[in-house]
Design an enzyme around this catalytic site. Structure first.
Site, PDB file in Angstrom:
ATOM      1  N   VAL A 135       7.134  -1.914   2.568  1.00 51.54           N
ATOM      2  CA  VAL A 135       7.983  -1.429   1.532  1.00 51.54           C
ATOM      3  C   VAL A 135       9.143  -0.562   2.135  1.00 51.54           C
ATOM      4  CG1 VAL A 135       7.928   0.238  -0.146  1.00 51.54           C
ATOM      5  CG2 VAL A 135       5.991  -1.518  -0.016  1.00 51.54           C
ATOM      6  N   GLN A 164       1.102   3.441   1.992  1.00 49.07           N
ATOM      7  CA  GLN A 164       1.742   3.752   3.503  1.00 49.07           C
ATOM      8  C   GLN A 164       2.309   2.604   3.828  1.00 49.07           C
ATOM      9  OE1 GLN A 164       3.061   6.220   5.255  1.00 49.07           O
ATOM     10  NE2 GLN A 164       1.841   7.822   3.980  1.00 49.07           N
ATOM     11  N   SER A 165       3.046   1.708   3.181  1.00 44.06           N
ATOM     12  CA  SER A 165       3.334   0.257   3.377  1.00 44.06           C
ATOM     13  C   SER A 165       4.722   0.393   4.505  1.00 44.06           C
ATOM     14  CB  SER A 165       3.603  -0.402   2.295  1.00 44.06           C
ATOM     15  OG  SER A 165       4.320  -1.618   2.568  1.00 44.06           O
ATOM     16  N   ASN A 166       4.451  -0.303   5.780  1.00 42.80           N
ATOM     17  CA  ASN A 166       5.734  -0.416   6.216  1.00 42.80           C
ATOM     18  C   ASN A 166       6.683  -1.166   5.741  1.00 42.80           C
ATOM     19  OD1 ASN A 166       4.713   1.319   8.880  1.00 42.80           O
ATOM     20  ND2 ASN A 166       3.214  -0.380   8.856  1.00 42.80           N
ATOM     21  N   ALA A 207       0.869  -1.101   0.158  1.00 36.54           N
ATOM     22  CA  ALA A 207       0.083   0.076   0.159  1.00 36.54           C
ATOM     23  C   ALA A 207       0.832   1.147   0.082  1.00 36.54           C
ATOM     24  CB  ALA A 207      -0.844  -0.201   1.425  1.00 36.54           C
TER      25      ALA A 207
END
Ligand SMILES: *Cc1c(COP(=O)(O)O)cnc(C)c1O
Length: 339
Positions: free
Chosen positions: A80, A76-78, A74
């Site tokens: 990534v 706001q992916s942690n 997403a």
């Protein structure tokens, strides 16, 4: 060590602390012993559960001579953000894809929090416009990897659906299960339950399979943050069976070991709920713990709800697994509205 035969690189600060939450227990008026496992403190680029998972994905990548990591998530992916961080620590490149998965959001969602950290670390960012299309997002990622190969690079893809990829990341949570058991046996008379988030199911499947392989029958309650309880349980069990094979205990996990609570999800992934908002303030005001809107706030809400509903007995020791997510707080201005 159950996961010993698999390649691993060191990325996380371990062991993470296991701490009491006596102020929260007092505020909730409970005689249950509340604990928090601080996986928000894993260290790598602001911490969280992905640091443990990446030790094994990147272990496999380095073993295969990768010079660029690819992953998707997403906006706001942690995951990534942490993957880029892992690539930077290993001295290799990162190419990532961000999916527009959350429809309702403030402008900060697109620019602040994890997005800001990703840009500071300087990864190549692609966008994928369809929100809930795991197969399509993964396919696009493999296409990007193919293009890199044509250019002579050695890409390593960490797909999110991961149903066709060995769940190496879950080995990080097999390690966490061993770590937790070492901590509890020296500090508690009994260990009665643990509450964990259940998203891609990497954390949940790793920890439950780790406990069962070690002969520990403690109930593991998964809180849904991505999909409904029935499909999530199915996913955790399938992944868990793969993990069980990978660590050499093929039959250790039973279907009835896998429990997910769907009440925490609300309207969907990344959308705030009243319970998550309340948990955010309770944990911050009483324990100086920060939880995020997508994962740990919802998991914290489920944990608090179980305590309030009397699901645990007097003097039971129950653990909330805090998996991090701090950067996302800065992408949700609604957290401070009216405060
Ligand atoms: C990714 C993530 C989770 C969910 O973990 P999975 O292994 O994907 O189920 C929970 N909390 C935070 C903060 C995360 O970033």
């Amino acid at each position: 060590m159950l996961a010993n035969k698999h390649a691993r690189v060191k990325l996380a600060h371990l062991p993470t602390p296991l701490e009491r939450m006596d102020n929260l227990a007092k505020a909730l008026g409970t005689n249950v012993n509340l604990w928090v496992k601080r996986d928000d403190c894993t260290g790598l680029a602001l911490g969280g559960n992905k640091a443990r998972q990446l030790e094994y994905y990147v272990g496999d990548a380095m073993r295969k001579g990768a010079d660029v990591l690819l992953t998707t998530g997403a906006v706001q992916s942690n995951h990534v953000r942490s993957t880029i961080a892992a690539a930077r620590k290993m001295g290799i490149d990162a190419v990532v894809q961000l999916e527009h998965r959350v429809a309702k959001h403030a402008p900060e969602y697109e620019t602040n929090g994890n997005v800001a950290l990703m840009k500071i670390m300087g990864a190549t960012i692609h966008y994928y416009e369809v929100g809930e299309d795991e197969a399509g997002a993964d396919k696009n990622l493999f296409d990007l990897a193919e293009q890199l190969k044509q250019k002579g690079k050695t890409p390593y893809v960490i797909p999110l659906s991961a149903m066709n990829h060995p769940p190496y990341g879950a080995l990080g949570y097999v390690v966490a299960a061993e770590e937790i058991l070492q901590q509890v046996y020296s500090r508690m008379d009994s260990f009665d339950a643990i509450v964990v988030p259940s998203g891609s199911a990497t954390t949940h499947s790793g920890i439950i399979t780790g406990f069962r392989a070690l002969g520990c029958k403690v109930p593991v309650y998964g809180m849904c943050v991505r999909r409904d309880a029935a499909s999530q349980e199915d996913r955790v069990f399938k992944k868990g069976q793969k993990v069980a094979e990978m660590i050499g205990y093929p039959d250790c996990l039973k279907r009835e070991d896998v429990m997910c609570n769907g009440d925490t999800l609300g309207e969907g992934y990344g959308i705030t709920t009243p319970g998550q908002m309340e948990a955010t303030y309770l944990l911050a005001e009483h324990e100086a713990l920060f939880v995020d809107p997508t994962y740990t706030g919802k998991t914290g809400a489920g944990f608090i709800d179980m305590v309030r509903q009397g699901k645990f007995n007097k003097d039971d020791n129950v653990i909330f697994l805090h998996t991090g997510g701090h950067p996302t707080i800065f992408a949700y201005p609604e957290l401070t509205e009216g405060r």
